[in-house]
Motif scaffolding. Structure first.
Motif, PDB file in Angstrom:
ATOM      1  N   ALA A   1      10.851   6.106   1.777  1.00  0.00           N
ATOM      2  CA  ALA A   1      12.061   6.592   1.116  1.00  0.00           C
ATOM      3  C   ALA A   1      12.011   8.103   0.925  1.00  0.00           C
ATOM      4  N   LEU A   2      13.203   8.694   0.829  1.00  0.00           N
ATOM      5  CA  LEU A   2      13.365  10.051   0.316  1.00  0.00           C
ATOM      6  C   LEU A   2      12.691  11.123   1.180  1.00  0.00           C
ATOM      7  N   ASN A   3      13.005  11.052   2.469  1.00  0.00           N
ATOM      8  CA  ASN A   3      12.536  12.087   3.390  1.00  0.00           C
ATOM      9  C   ASN A   3      13.647  13.135   3.521  1.00  0.00           C
ATOM     10  N   TYR A   4      13.344  14.381   3.220  1.00  0.00           N
ATOM     11  CA  TYR A   4      14.347  15.465   3.249  1.00  0.00           C
ATOM     12  C   TYR A   4      14.935  15.576   4.653  1.00  0.00           C
ATOM     13  N   ASP A   5      16.280  15.702   4.745  1.00  0.00           N
ATOM     14  CA  ASP A   5      16.909  15.715   6.073  1.00  0.00           C
ATOM     15  C   ASP A   5      17.408  17.085   6.520  1.00  0.00           C
ATOM     16  N   GLY A   6      17.151  18.127   5.731  1.00  0.00           N
ATOM     17  CA  GLY A   6      17.517  19.485   6.166  1.00  0.00           C
ATOM     18  C   GLY A   6      18.869  19.956   5.671  1.00  0.00           C
ATOM     19  N   SER A   7      19.617  19.090   4.961  1.00  0.00           N
ATOM     20  CA  SER A   7      20.939  19.522   4.489  1.00  0.00           C
ATOM     21  C   SER A   7      20.918  19.770   2.981  1.00  0.00           C
TER      22      SER A   7
ATOM     23  N   VAL B   1       3.635  -1.327   3.937  1.00  0.00           N
ATOM     24  CA  VAL B   1       3.188   0.029   3.606  1.00  0.00           C
ATOM     25  C   VAL B   1       4.419   0.766   3.086  1.00  0.00           C
ATOM     26  N   THR B   2       4.251   1.502   1.989  1.00  0.00           N
ATOM     27  CA  THR B   2       5.384   2.212   1.400  1.00  0.00           C
ATOM     28  C   THR B   2       5.014   3.690   1.232  1.00  0.00           C
ATOM     29  N   ALA B   3       6.035   4.511   1.065  1.00  0.00           N
ATOM     30  CA  ALA B   3       5.811   5.929   0.747  1.00  0.00           C
ATOM     31  C   ALA B   3       7.137   6.494   0.246  1.00  0.00           C
ATOM     32  N   SER B   4       7.059   7.465  -0.644  1.00  0.00           N
ATOM     33  CA  SER B   4       8.265   8.164  -1.109  1.00  0.00           C
ATOM     34  C   SER B   4       7.996   9.659  -1.069  1.00  0.00           C
TER      35      SER B   4
ATOM     36  N   LEU C   1      14.022   4.822   5.056  1.00  0.00           N
ATOM     37  CA  LEU C   1      13.790   4.115   6.335  1.00  0.00           C
ATOM     38  C   LEU C   1      13.022   2.824   6.042  1.00  0.00           C
ATOM     39  N   LEU C   2      13.459   1.755   6.698  1.00  0.00           N
ATOM     40  CA  LEU C   2      12.701   0.501   6.651  1.00  0.00           C
ATOM     41  C   LEU C   2      12.451   0.058   8.083  1.00  0.00           C
ATOM     42  N   ALA C   3      11.191  -0.149   8.406  1.00  0.00           N
ATOM     43  CA  ALA C   3      10.822  -0.565   9.765  1.00  0.00           C
ATOM     44  C   ALA C   3      10.041  -1.865   9.672  1.00  0.00           C
ATOM     45  N   LEU C   4      10.515  -2.854  10.425  1.00  0.00           N
ATOM     46  CA  LEU C   4       9.846  -4.157  10.408  1.00  0.00           C
ATOM     47  C   LEU C   4       9.494  -4.561  11.829  1.00  0.00           C
ATOM     48  N   PRO C   5       8.351  -5.225  12.002  1.00  0.00           N
ATOM     49  CA  PRO C   5       8.014  -5.711  13.335  1.00  0.00           C
ATOM     50  C   PRO C   5       9.149  -6.599  13.831  1.00  0.00           C
TER      51      PRO C   5
ATOM     52  N   VAL D   1       0.865  -1.187   0.000  1.00  0.00           N
ATOM     53  CA  VAL D   1       0.000   0.000   0.000  1.00  0.00           C
ATOM     54  C   VAL D   1       0.899   1.234   0.000  1.00  0.00           C
ATOM     55  N   ASP D   2       0.881   1.971  -1.112  1.00  0.00           N
ATOM     56  CA  ASP D   2       1.768   3.133  -1.247  1.00  0.00           C
ATOM     57  C   ASP D   2       0.998   4.406  -0.918  1.00  0.00           C
ATOM     58  N   LEU D   3       1.408   5.069   0.157  1.00  0.00           N
ATOM     59  CA  LEU D   3       0.715   6.286   0.618  1.00  0.00           C
ATOM     60  C   LEU D   3       1.295   7.511  -0.090  1.00  0.00           C
ATOM     61  N   GLY D   4       0.439   8.424  -0.520  1.00  0.00           N
ATOM     62  CA  GLY D   4       0.911   9.594  -1.266  1.00  0.00           C
ATOM     63  C   GLY D   4       1.614   9.137  -2.524  1.00  0.00           C
ATOM     64  N   ALA D   5       0.953   8.244  -3.260  1.00  0.00           N
ATOM     65  CA  ALA D   5       1.615   7.493  -4.342  1.00  0.00           C
ATOM     66  C   ALA D   5       1.975   8.343  -5.549  1.00  0.00           C
ATOM     67  N   GLY D   6       1.284   9.461  -5.753  1.00  0.00           N
ATOM     68  CA  GLY D   6       1.544  10.261  -6.949  1.00  0.00           C
ATOM     69  C   GLY D   6       1.307   9.427  -8.201  1.00  0.00           C
TER      70      GLY D   6
END
Ligand SMILES: C[S@@+](CC[C@H](N)C(=O)[O-])C[C@H]1O[C@@H](n2cnc3c(N)ncnc32)[C@H](O)[C@@H]1O
Length: 267
Positions: free
Chosen positions: A143-149, A112-115, A259-263, A45-50
């Motif tokens: 993926a691809l969350n802006y880090d401020g730099s 669940v995925t998102a970019s 980021l990858l988060a797994l139970p 399920v891709d959130l904000g899939a564009g």
């Protein structure tokens, strides 16, 4: 409408695909294969899939047997995703506002995925989403969350002030509450660890040069628009002109994280 045009999403996609951490994306694909119900579809399920950038990124790495549920509030972007991919994938398009967490269509998701989404989101949204994801024991690949730099070559004396003003603007409400901007990844990590997940974060910077002139130009104009109200007009215009005049010689690194988060049982 979201304000994210197909033109802009297409323009950034090549830089996004180059930036993604391939090893982490492969782990996300492996997580999709893990299940206690092997007959169930490999549903992401891709959130904000564009227009389907996450789908294309994982497809390039060989994820061809995934059923995609693409979620976005912008019907035009979802239509474009369907136009591009309905022949090669089973796609469910789901037009809704992500903020209505209780109604998010996550049932049956293996991942669940998102970019390029979570830096637009608020802390409350991230907490509520992670609680929901945790309750159904689903992994998250973001993926691809802006880090401020952002670093520029050649350097200009106004770079630092522009970046500070830009990062301030990143925390403006973009429709998903007061945005976390550069703080999104640490908020996601904390929220996911608190619901018992193993979280891996990797660096995925855009590395732009004179081959990316069109994107650089849009980026510079976008930064100008974002900071125009907070910086001296003349100094800002001089910075913009300097940046546009030096596109042939430009190198720009815009920091992101994946980021990858797994139970924990899967981690
Ligand atoms: C930066 S774009 C990223 C699109 C795509 N994931 C990519 O990487 O190309 C953010 C996406 O989130 C969607 N979006 C923003 N706010 C939303 C909301 N409240 N509900 C649903 N989708 C939203 C936008 O329509 C857009 O497609």
């Amino acid at each position: 409408m979201s304000g994210f045009s197909i033109t802009w999403l297409d323009l950034r996609e090549d830089a996004d695909q180059r930036a993604r951490d391939g090893a982490l994306a492969n782990k996300a694909i492996a997580a999709l294969a893990q299940t206690h119900a092997p007959q169930a579809p490999k549903l992401a399920v891709d959130l904000g899939a564009g227009t389907g950038s996450t789908l294309r990124a994982l497809q390039k790495l060989g994820a061809n047997d995934v059923v995609w549920r693409l979620v976005d509030h912008d019907g035009a972007l979802l239509d474009e995703a369907l136009r591009r991919h309905r022949k090669e994938f089973v796609i469910e398009d789901h037009q809704c506002d992500l903020q209505i967490i209780d109604e998010l269509p996550l049932a049956g998701a293996r991942l669940v995925t998102a970019s390029a989404l979570f830096d637009l989101c608020s802390k409350d949204f991230i907490h509520a989403l992670c609680t929901k994801i945790g309750a159904q024991n689903t992994g998250l690949y973001a993926a691809l969350n802006y880090d401020g730099s952002t670093t520029w070559h050649p350097a200009h004396p106004f770079d630092e002030q522009v970046l500070a003003a830009f990062n301030q603007d990143q925390q403006r409400d973009k429709g998903l509450g007061p945005a976390l901007g550069p703080n999104a990844t640490s908020a996601l990590k904390d929220a996911l660890e608190s619901v018992g997940y193993s979280v891996e974060v990797t660096s995925s910077p855009w590395k732009l040069d004179s081959n990316d002139k069109a994107l650089l130009q849009e980026l510079i104009e976008g930064i100008r628009n974002a900071v125009a109200d907070s910086l001296d007009h003349q100094a800002l215009e001089q910075w913009v002109q300097f940046r546009l005049n030096n596109l042939d010689d430009c190198r720009c690194v815009v920091g992101h994280t994946d980021l990858l988060a797994l139970p924990n049982a899967q981690g």
